[in-house]
Scaffold this active site. Structure first.
Site: not given
Ligand code: OAD
Length: 232
Positions: A107, A115, A134, A174, A176
């Site tokens: 991501h 740029c 740039c 970690g 979702s």
């Molecule tokens: P999320 O915020 O959707 O999910 C975070 C996950 O981490 C959840 O399932 C929590 O249960 C878990 N979590 C929180 N604290 C934790 C800890 N201390 N130890 C272990 N697990 C923990 O984040 P992502 O799945 O990374 O995309 O989100 C995916 C994408 O959604 C991101 O990269 C971003 C967003 O839209 C873009 O920006 C393109």
């Protein structure tokens, strides 16, 4: 063993970087469409720059450090018995600061500028705005954060797909499991006959797809799991 690790915001939570969908969610106060789409940048570049400038400054303010989960993955990369392919959805640099030698940021990266005129991607640690220049082509008003916005194609999908198809083990840490295509990697792995493991604080949308799902904080679970693999 050939291992593919996918990390998400949860691995950086204990370092003080808020997750996306937590109670203190990053998007609070901002609608996603306002700040994380190409259309938003077109309509209001100043607002989008301000949002990412805030996030970049926070990442660099000296309060955020890699945690034991990042450090453990760096140890795993050093292990002679295992081959690690590390892919992250995170745009922070905590894997690199933790010592991981190679990280695929699917991501994008907060500390890089792209740029739109010449396509160059360069390190960027300062504020970014319409008057930024740039370093490659010298134009102004052409830089954007090197991050993947909604509606844009993630980086390195072919490479990730082939790494998963060659793997013995796929581990999601970690994340979702709500945002595709990353959320579909576990199914891809299963179709390829790869063993799958989830490490997360709580059950996720995809937990039942994994062969095994462990619950707990990444800062505890990841070092334990790496210790199992490396015998440390
Ligand atoms: P999320 O915020 O959707 O999910 C975070 C996950 O981490 C959840 O399932 C929590 O249960 C878990 N979590 C929180 N604290 C934790 C800890 N201390 N130890 C272990 N697990 C923990 O984040 P992502 O799945 O990374 O995309 O989100 C995916 C994408 O959604 C991101 O990269 C971003 C967003 O839209 C873009 O920006 C393109």
């Amino acid at each position: 063993m050939n291992i593919v690790v996918l990390t998400g915001a949860g691995i950086s939570a204990e370092s003080g970087v808020p997750t996306f969908r937590g109670a203190d969610g990053l998007w609070e106060g901002y609608r996603v469409e306002e700040v994380a789409t190409p259309e938003a940048f077109e309509a209001d570049p100043l607002l989008v720059h301000t949002f990412y400038n805030m996030r970049r400054a926070k990442l660099l303010d000296g309060t955020i450090h890699p945690n034991p989960a990042h450090l453990a993955l760096a140890r795993l990369a050093e292990s002679k018995e295992h081959e690690l392919f590390l892919v992250t959805q995170n745009i922070d640099d905590l894997h690199e600061r933790g010592g991981s030698p190679e990280v695929l940021h699917m991501h994008g990266e907060l500390l890089k500028a792209r740029c739109v005129d010449c396509g160059a991607v360069n390190p960027w640690r300062e504020e970014m705005g319409r008057s930024s220049v740039c370093r490659a082509c010298g134009h102004i008003d052409c830089l954007r954060p090197h991050v993947v916005w909604f509606g844009e194609m993630p980086i390195g999908l072919d490479e990730i797909g082939s790494a998963i198809s060659r793997a013995d083990l796929f581990v999601a840490i970690g994340t979702s499991g709500l945002v595709y295509p990353a959320a579909g990697f576990v199914s891809l792995a299963r179709q390829a006959g790869v063993r799958t493991l989830e490490l997360n604080l709580e059950a996720t949308a995809g937990s039942n797809v994994f062969h095994e799902s462990r619950r707990g904080r990444a800062g505890e679970l990841v070092p334990l799991w790496v210790g199992e693999l490396t015998g440390d």
